[in-house]
Each structure stands twice: as structure tokens, then as C-alpha cells.
Design a protein around this motif. Structure first.
Motif, PDB file in Angstrom:
ATOM      1  N   PRO A  28       0.716  -1.256   0.014  1.00 20.39           N
ATOM      2  CA  PRO A  28       0.142   0.218  -0.130  1.00 20.39           C
ATOM      3  C   PRO A  28       0.777   1.153   0.124  1.00 20.39           C
ATOM      4  O   PRO A  28       2.070   1.272   0.596  1.00 20.39           O
ATOM      5  CB  PRO A  28      -0.812  -0.232   1.392  1.00 20.39           C
ATOM      6  CG  PRO A  28      -0.670  -1.543   1.946  1.00 20.39           C
ATOM      7  CD  PRO A  28       0.549  -2.120   1.155  1.00 20.39           C
ATOM      8  N   VAL A  29       0.470   2.399  -0.631  1.00 22.26           N
ATOM      9  CA  VAL A  29       1.223   3.453  -0.699  1.00 22.26           C
ATOM     10  C   VAL A  29       0.337   4.324   0.585  1.00 22.26           C
ATOM     11  O   VAL A  29      -0.796   4.637   0.783  1.00 22.26           O
ATOM     12  CB  VAL A  29       0.412   4.221  -2.042  1.00 22.26           C
ATOM     13  CG1 VAL A  29       1.079   5.576  -2.103  1.00 22.26           C
ATOM     14  CG2 VAL A  29       1.027   3.581  -3.067  1.00 22.26           C
ATOM     15  N   GLN A  30       1.502   5.148   1.375  1.00 16.29           N
ATOM     16  CA  GLN A  30       1.225   6.122   2.620  1.00 16.29           C
ATOM     17  C   GLN A  30       1.320   7.396   1.920  1.00 16.29           C
ATOM     18  O   GLN A  30       2.091   7.874   1.273  1.00 16.29           O
ATOM     19  CB  GLN A  30       2.117   5.565   3.480  1.00 16.29           C
ATOM     20  CG  GLN A  30       2.178   4.365   4.203  1.00 16.29           C
ATOM     21  CD  GLN A  30       3.031   4.055   5.157  1.00 16.29           C
ATOM     22  OE1 GLN A  30       3.775   5.158   5.704  1.00 16.29           O
ATOM     23  NE2 GLN A  30       2.861   2.689   6.023  1.00 16.29           N
ATOM     24  N   ILE A  31       0.055   8.182   2.348  1.00 18.70           N
ATOM     25  CA  ILE A  31      -0.049   9.524   1.805  1.00 18.70           C
ATOM     26  C   ILE A  31      -0.248  10.216   3.337  1.00 18.70           C
ATOM     27  O   ILE A  31      -1.028   9.908   4.084  1.00 18.70           O
ATOM     28  CB  ILE A  31      -1.279   9.737   0.947  1.00 18.70           C
ATOM     29  CG1 ILE A  31      -1.042   8.883  -0.353  1.00 18.70           C
ATOM     30  CG2 ILE A  31      -1.429  11.294   0.777  1.00 18.70           C
ATOM     31  CD1 ILE A  31      -2.181   8.978  -1.248  1.00 18.70           C
ATOM     32  N   ILE A  40      -3.032   3.344   1.028  1.00 16.22           N
ATOM     33  CA  ILE A  40      -4.125   2.844   0.279  1.00 16.22           C
ATOM     34  C   ILE A  40      -3.324   2.203  -1.087  1.00 16.22           C
ATOM     35  O   ILE A  40      -2.269   2.474  -1.238  1.00 16.22           O
ATOM     36  CB  ILE A  40      -4.961   4.155  -0.600  1.00 16.22           C
ATOM     37  CG1 ILE A  40      -5.959   3.680  -1.562  1.00 16.22           C
ATOM     38  CG2 ILE A  40      -3.862   5.168  -1.453  1.00 16.22           C
ATOM     39  CD1 ILE A  40      -7.047   4.894  -2.215  1.00 16.22           C
ATOM     40  N   THR A  41      -4.118   1.160  -1.466  1.00 15.46           N
ATOM     41  CA  THR A  41      -3.433   0.374  -2.373  1.00 15.46           C
ATOM     42  C   THR A  41      -3.407   1.235  -3.671  1.00 15.46           C
ATOM     43  O   THR A  41      -4.114   1.834  -3.989  1.00 15.46           O
ATOM     44  CB  THR A  41      -4.024  -1.061  -2.613  1.00 15.46           C
ATOM     45  OG1 THR A  41      -5.388  -0.676  -3.265  1.00 15.46           O
ATOM     46  CG2 THR A  41      -4.211  -1.881  -1.422  1.00 15.46           C
ATOM     47  N   PHE A  46      -5.453   4.622  -8.548  1.00 15.03           N
ATOM     48  CA  PHE A  46      -5.582   4.843  -9.715  1.00 15.03           C
ATOM     49  C   PHE A  46      -7.171   4.887  -9.852  1.00 15.03           C
ATOM     50  O   PHE A  46      -7.732   6.174 -10.541  1.00 15.03           O
ATOM     51  CB  PHE A  46      -5.386   3.447 -10.521  1.00 15.03           C
ATOM     52  CG  PHE A  46      -5.536   3.704 -11.953  1.00 15.03           C
ATOM     53  CD1 PHE A  46      -4.873   4.337 -12.951  1.00 15.03           C
ATOM     54  CD2 PHE A  46      -6.620   2.728 -12.528  1.00 15.03           C
ATOM     55  CE1 PHE A  46      -4.971   4.698 -14.008  1.00 15.03           C
ATOM     56  CE2 PHE A  46      -6.958   2.833 -13.965  1.00 15.03           C
ATOM     57  CZ  PHE A  46      -6.183   3.743 -14.572  1.00 15.03           C
ATOM     58  N   VAL A  47      -7.929   4.243  -9.129  1.00 10.38           N
ATOM     59  CA  VAL A  47      -9.501   4.457  -9.292  1.00 10.38           C
ATOM     60  C   VAL A  47      -9.919   5.783  -8.629  1.00 10.38           C
ATOM     61  O   VAL A  47     -10.626   6.453  -9.510  1.00 10.38           O
ATOM     62  CB  VAL A  47     -10.296   3.248  -8.656  1.00 10.38           C
ATOM     63  CG1 VAL A  47     -11.647   3.512  -8.724  1.00 10.38           C
ATOM     64  CG2 VAL A  47     -10.060   2.094  -9.302  1.00 10.38           C
ATOM     65  N   VAL A  48      -9.374   6.259  -7.612  1.00  3.64           N
ATOM     66  CA  VAL A  48      -9.687   7.579  -7.148  1.00  3.64           C
ATOM     67  C   VAL A  48      -9.360   8.702  -8.221  1.00  3.64           C
ATOM     68  O   VAL A  48     -10.016   9.730  -8.418  1.00  3.64           O
ATOM     69  CB  VAL A  48      -9.001   7.818  -5.604  1.00  3.64           C
ATOM     70  CG1 VAL A  48      -9.030   9.166  -5.461  1.00  3.64           C
ATOM     71  CG2 VAL A  48      -9.668   6.656  -4.834  1.00  3.64           C
ATOM     72  N   GLY A  49      -8.215   8.593  -8.832  1.00  2.22           N
ATOM     73  CA  GLY A  49      -7.528   9.485  -9.862  1.00  2.22           C
ATOM     74  C   GLY A  49      -8.795   9.659 -10.773  1.00  2.22           C
ATOM     75  O   GLY A  49      -8.907  10.569 -11.602  1.00  2.22           O
ATOM     76  N   GLY A  50      -9.001   8.189 -11.387  1.00  3.16           N
ATOM     77  CA  GLY A  50     -10.269   8.186 -12.427  1.00  3.16           C
ATOM     78  C   GLY A  50     -11.227   8.900 -12.287  1.00  3.16           C
ATOM     79  O   GLY A  50     -12.104   9.390 -13.039  1.00  3.16           O
ATOM     80  N   ILE A  51     -11.967   8.699 -10.766  1.00  5.80           N
ATOM     81  CA  ILE A  51     -13.151   9.440 -10.355  1.00  5.80           C
ATOM     82  C   ILE A  51     -12.830  10.831 -10.335  1.00  5.80           C
ATOM     83  O   ILE A  51     -13.829  11.794 -10.840  1.00  5.80           O
ATOM     84  CB  ILE A  51     -13.470   8.939  -9.289  1.00  5.80           C
ATOM     85  CG1 ILE A  51     -14.092   7.554  -9.319  1.00  5.80           C
ATOM     86  CG2 ILE A  51     -14.541   9.818  -8.419  1.00  5.80           C
ATOM     87  CD1 ILE A  51     -14.193   6.586  -7.828  1.00  5.80           C
ATOM     88  N   THR A  52     -11.603  11.468 -10.085  1.00  4.96           N
ATOM     89  CA  THR A  52     -11.430  12.836 -10.067  1.00  4.96           C
ATOM     90  C   THR A  52     -11.500  13.407 -11.291  1.00  4.96           C
ATOM     91  O   THR A  52     -12.033  14.549 -11.530  1.00  4.96           O
ATOM     92  CB  THR A  52     -10.159  13.001  -9.405  1.00  4.96           C
ATOM     93  OG1 THR A  52     -10.092  12.354  -8.040  1.00  4.96           O
ATOM     94  CG2 THR A  52      -9.697  14.590  -9.112  1.00  4.96           C
ATOM     95  N   LEU A  53     -10.814  12.497 -12.379  1.00  6.47           N
ATOM     96  CA  LEU A  53     -10.861  13.176 -13.710  1.00  6.47           C
ATOM     97  C   LEU A  53     -12.151  13.343 -14.351  1.00  6.47           C
ATOM     98  O   LEU A  53     -12.700  14.401 -14.980  1.00  6.47           O
ATOM     99  CB  LEU A  53     -10.004  12.250 -14.444  1.00  6.47           C
ATOM    100  CG  LEU A  53      -9.754  12.475 -16.093  1.00  6.47           C
ATOM    101  CD1 LEU A  53      -9.196  13.941 -16.198  1.00  6.47           C
ATOM    102  CD2 LEU A  53      -9.231  11.514 -16.719  1.00  6.47           C
TER     103      LEU A  53
END
Length: 155
Positions: A28-31, A40-41, A46-53
Motif C-alpha cells: 500500500p501507498v502511504q499518503i 491505500i493500495t 488509480f480508481v480515485v484518480g479516474g473518479i477525480t478526472l
């Protein structure tokens, strides 16, 4: 357009499958940003980035649609105001014509389209006797020196 849309959907699906397979075994990536601490994995990132776009694209589309409709409404209001002004002017002319004793304000040629199309009548140069200007019949290319044109309805 339909084919282009299908191709874009297939490319998006291929990217999603690739990202899912490529990030399956990753940690998982730590922010950490101030009070925002998220682990978050990568696939969900990637999915959150797509939703934001998608949200940004929808916002821009709604902004464009709203701007177009507002401009169309403003154009309609301008046209209606112009029509009302023209109607008021026409009514005023008819009143003035009635006061002057005329039965119809259009007799003076101030209202409505012309009954005769002046653009269909050809404009010919004026014929002057003894002149040497264009259309006088004495210059080069006229063929005669009588002062009459060699072409046209008077030939």
C-alpha cells in the motif's frame, strides 16, 4: 463517432486491466499531508484518480452547457427587444401617417420591403454626346464613333 467511442472504451478497459494486474502484489501507498494520513493500495489510488478526472470533466461540460444556454437566452432577449423597438417605430409611423391624412404608412416607402427589386436592373454608363469617357462609344474598343454603344439593349 460510434467507432471512435468504442475504441476509447476498449483502451480505457485495457488500461484498467493492466493497472489491476501490475499493482496486484504491491504494498500500500502511504499518503501523509498534515492531518490527512491515508494508506491505500495502488489500484484504488488509480480508481480515485479516474473518479477525480471524471468529476473535473463533468464540471467543465456543465460549465460549457450553462454558458451556451445563457448566451442563447441573451441573444433571444436582444432579438425580442429589437423586434419590439421596430414594432413601436412602425406603430408610431402609422399614427403619424394617419394624422397627416395618409391611409397607409407604406405609401411613402418607409416601411416594409420594396415592391420592386432595384438590384435586378442593370446599371449602364451614362451616354454623353462627344465625350471620351467610359461608355461614350468613342473610346477604344467601342467599334464605332457614333456615340451609341455597340453592345447592350441600345445596340
Amino acid at each position: 463517432m460510434v467507432v471512435f467511442g468504442v475504441v476509447l472504451l476498449l483502451v480505457a478497459l485495457a488500461v484498467m486491466v493492466y493497472m489491476w494486474l501490475a499493482t496486484r502484489g504491491m504494498d500500500p501507498v502511504q499518503i501523509s499531508y498534515g492531518v490527512l494520513n491515508v494508506e491505500i493500495t495502488p489500484i484504488w489510488l488509480f480508481v480515485v484518480g479516474g473518479i477525480t478526472l471524471a468529476a473535473a470533466t463533468s464540471g467543465l461540460w456543465l460549465l460549457a452547457v450553462g454558458t451556451r444556454s445563457k448566451a442563447r437566452r441573451a441573444r433571444e432577449v436582444r432579438e425580442l427587444r429589437r423586434q419590439a423597438k421596430d414594432s413601436d417605430r412602425r406603430i408610431e409611423r402609422e399614427r403619424d401617417a394617419a394624422r397627416l391624412g395618409s391611409t397607409d404608412g407604406r405609401q411613402q416607402g418607409t416601411d416594409g420591403p420594396a415592391t420592386r427589386d432595384d438590384r435586378s436592373t442593370p446599371i449602364l454608363p451614362r451616354q454623353t454626346p462627344g465625350g471620351s469617357g467610359p461608355g461614350t462609344g468613342t473610346g477604344p474598343g467601342t467599334g464605332t464613333s457614333t456615340g451609341r454603344p455597340t453592345t447592350g439593349p441600345g445596340a
